[in-house]
Design an enzyme around this catalytic site. Structure first.
Site, short mmCIF file in Angstrom:
data_model
loop_
_atom_site.label_atom_id
_atom_site.label_comp_id
_atom_site.label_asym_id
_atom_site.label_seq_id
_atom_site.Cartn_x
_atom_site.Cartn_y
_atom_site.Cartn_z
N HIS A 1 -17.98 3.21 45.44
CA HIS A 1 -18.80 3.65 44.31
C HIS A 1 -19.34 5.05 44.54
O HIS A 1 -19.54 5.47 45.68
CB HIS A 1 -19.99 2.70 44.12
CG HIS A 1 -19.59 1.31 43.77
ND1 HIS A 1 -19.24 0.39 44.73
CD2 HIS A 1 -19.47 0.69 42.57
CE1 HIS A 1 -18.92 -0.76 44.12
NE2 HIS A 1 -19.04 -0.60 42.82
N TYR B 1 -22.36 5.84 44.06
CA TYR B 1 -23.70 5.75 44.64
C TYR B 1 -23.69 5.62 46.15
O TYR B 1 -24.72 5.76 46.81
CB TYR B 1 -24.52 4.62 44.00
CG TYR B 1 -23.94 3.22 44.12
CD1 TYR B 1 -23.91 2.55 45.34
CD2 TYR B 1 -23.44 2.58 43.00
CE1 TYR B 1 -23.38 1.29 45.44
CE2 TYR B 1 -22.91 1.30 43.09
CZ TYR B 1 -22.88 0.66 44.31
OH TYR B 1 -22.35 -0.60 44.41
N GLU B 2 -22.51 5.38 46.72
CA GLU B 2 -22.39 5.36 48.18
C GLU B 2 -22.24 6.77 48.73
O GLU B 2 -22.14 6.98 49.93
CB GLU B 2 -21.19 4.51 48.61
CG GLU B 2 -21.37 3.03 48.29
CD GLU B 2 -20.07 2.25 48.43
OE1 GLU B 2 -19.82 1.76 49.54
OE2 GLU B 2 -19.32 2.15 47.45
N SER C 1 -18.01 -6.46 42.11
CA SER C 1 -19.14 -7.13 42.76
C SER C 1 -19.11 -8.65 42.64
O SER C 1 -19.14 -9.18 41.54
CB SER C 1 -20.47 -6.69 42.14
OG SER C 1 -20.79 -5.40 42.50
N ASN D 1 -26.31 -10.10 34.13
CA ASN D 1 -27.74 -10.06 33.80
C ASN D 1 -27.94 -9.37 32.45
O ASN D 1 -27.05 -8.69 31.96
CB ASN D 1 -28.50 -9.27 34.89
CG ASN D 1 -27.94 -7.88 35.07
OD1 ASN D 1 -26.93 -7.68 35.76
ND2 ASN D 1 -28.56 -6.90 34.45
N HIS E 1 -29.91 -7.17 43.10
CA HIS E 1 -28.49 -7.22 43.45
C HIS E 1 -28.05 -8.63 43.84
O HIS E 1 -26.95 -9.06 43.49
CB HIS E 1 -28.22 -6.23 44.60
CG HIS E 1 -26.77 -6.12 44.99
ND1 HIS E 1 -25.78 -5.77 44.08
CD2 HIS E 1 -26.14 -6.31 46.17
CE1 HIS E 1 -24.60 -5.76 44.71
NE2 HIS E 1 -24.80 -6.08 45.97
N MET F 1 -21.68 0.45 37.05
CA MET F 1 -21.61 1.64 37.92
C MET F 1 -20.20 1.89 38.45
O MET F 1 -20.04 2.48 39.51
CB MET F 1 -22.59 1.47 39.09
CG MET F 1 -24.02 1.19 38.67
SD MET F 1 -25.08 0.82 40.07
CE MET F 1 -26.53 0.17 39.24
N SER F 2 -19.19 1.42 37.73
CA SER F 2 -17.81 1.56 38.25
C SER F 2 -16.80 1.57 37.12
O SER F 2 -17.15 1.85 35.96
CB SER F 2 -17.51 0.37 39.18
OG SER F 2 -17.42 -0.83 38.42
N ALA G 1 -19.08 -6.30 37.55
CA ALA G 1 -20.30 -6.96 37.09
C ALA G 1 -21.03 -5.92 36.26
O ALA G 1 -21.02 -4.73 36.58
CB ALA G 1 -21.16 -7.38 38.27
N HIS H 1 -18.57 -6.51 48.56
CA HIS H 1 -17.33 -5.76 48.36
C HIS H 1 -16.51 -5.82 49.64
O HIS H 1 -16.89 -5.25 50.65
CB HIS H 1 -17.64 -4.29 48.00
CG HIS H 1 -18.34 -4.15 46.69
ND1 HIS H 1 -17.70 -3.89 45.52
CD2 HIS H 1 -19.64 -4.27 46.38
CE1 HIS H 1 -18.57 -3.84 44.54
NE2 HIS H 1 -19.76 -4.07 45.03
N1 HPA Z 1 -26.91 -2.07 35.24
C1 HPA Z 1 -25.98 -1.37 35.93
N2 HPA Z 1 -25.06 -1.93 36.67
C2 HPA Z 1 -25.05 -3.27 36.76
C3 HPA Z 1 -25.97 -4.07 36.08
C4 HPA Z 1 -26.95 -3.43 35.29
O1 HPA Z 1 -27.81 -4.07 34.65
N3 HPA Z 1 -25.68 -5.36 36.39
C5 HPA Z 1 -24.59 -5.33 37.21
N4 HPA Z 1 -24.20 -4.06 37.44
#
Ligand code: HPA
Length: 274
Positions: A77, A79-80, A24, A229, A241, A205-206, A107, A55
């Site tokens: 991903h 989630y897609e 990301s 973050n 996001h 998530m990856s 990320a 992406h």
């Molecule tokens: N959680 C899950 N996936 C992420 C986060 C998060 O805080 N930040 C970037 N990808």
């Protein structure tokens, strides 16, 4: 035409020393790749077109820091709605070219209290909380053994090589355990407390499915998380996001410098063994 022939055709016969997967907002790193030829990942057999903003879904074949590198810019991903076989398909295809090192970037949210947004973290180990494995199903011998060892997924030698570059450049490089959840929702504060109890330092998530596929084939893996973050509940601000992408663009500069200098050192340090 069989898959192998098609892959060779898409890559123009390119044989990379390393494969680099950019997560990301880290697509800017790709601009450091020299003499790159570009193809869509969807040109590879069975790879669907990517849809998430940030992406790119491209393959770049070129050089970085003087070494032949194949970059997968953007990834699919869970989630897609794709399954673990589909999210690892592009990588599996390019692994057939015989790279000596795979570098996975992403990320992630910082769970460890000392970590700060914008910092980079070397992945020392992972928690696969995806609920499945990219290796489940009929055994394909190309994937490695049926029951692959996962005790040394994240190359110590490659990590040491990157740490030496970071030290020389005065870059803070954290190290920790990456936990993968399916998303797409970010975690609840209770989930983040649970992940901390489980030993996670960062969450995303990856990456974990790709690491499993690569390690099962005996190829060394290096992982770098850009901590975009603080994970939910650590900071009181809601997660967005857009902020993940914006933080990625800033950190991408430092990550690009580390990769450009560290790639050759990491390839030489691992010697192609995990
Ligand atoms: N959680 C899950 N996936 C992420 C986060 C998060 O805080 N930040 C970037 N990808």
């Amino acid at each position: 035409m069989d898959d192998k022939t098609r892959v060779r055709e898409v890559l123009g016969g390119f044989q990379p020393e390393a494969v680099l997967v950019l997560g990301s907002g880290l697509g800017a790193v790709a601009s450091r790749v020299q003499d790159a030829c570009v193809q869509p990942q969807a040109a590879l057999p069975g790879v669907p077109v990517a849809a998430v903003s940030g992406h790119g879904g491209e393959i770049l074949c070129g050089t970085l820091g003087g070494r032949r590198v194949l970059v997968l810019s953007g990834r699919l991903h869970l989630y897609e709605g794709h399954n673990l076989g589909v999210v690892t398909r592009a990588l599996r295809h390019v692994l057939s070219t015989g790279p000596r090192l795979v570098i996975l970037t992403n990320a992630a949210g910082a769970i460890q209290r000392d970590f700060r947004p914008g910092e980079l973290m070397l992945i020392a180990d992972h928690l696969n909380l995806s609920g499945g494995s990219p290796l489940e199903g009929a055994h394909d011998p190309a994937d490695g053994p049926r029951f692959p060892d996962m005790s040394n997924v994240w190359s110590v030698a490659a990590r040491r090589a990157f740490r030496s570059v970071a030290d020389e450049r005065g870059v803070t490089l954290r190290e920790g355990v990456y936990a993968m959840l399916r998303g797409p929702q970010y975690e609840t504060p209770a989930e983040v407390r649970m992940l901390r109890l489980l030993g996670a330092d960062a969450v995303g998530m990856s990456t974990v499915p790709e690491a499993i596929v690569t390690a099962a084939r005996g190829i060394p893996v290096l992982g770098i998380s850009m901590l975009s973050n603080l994970a939910a509940g650590i900071s009181r601000v809601p997660l967005r996001h857009e902020e993940v992408l914006a933080e990625g663009q800033k950190a991408a500069h430092v990550l690009g410098m580390l990769l450009e200098t560290g790639l050759a050192r990491a390839i030489d340090a691992t010697g192609g063994r995990a």
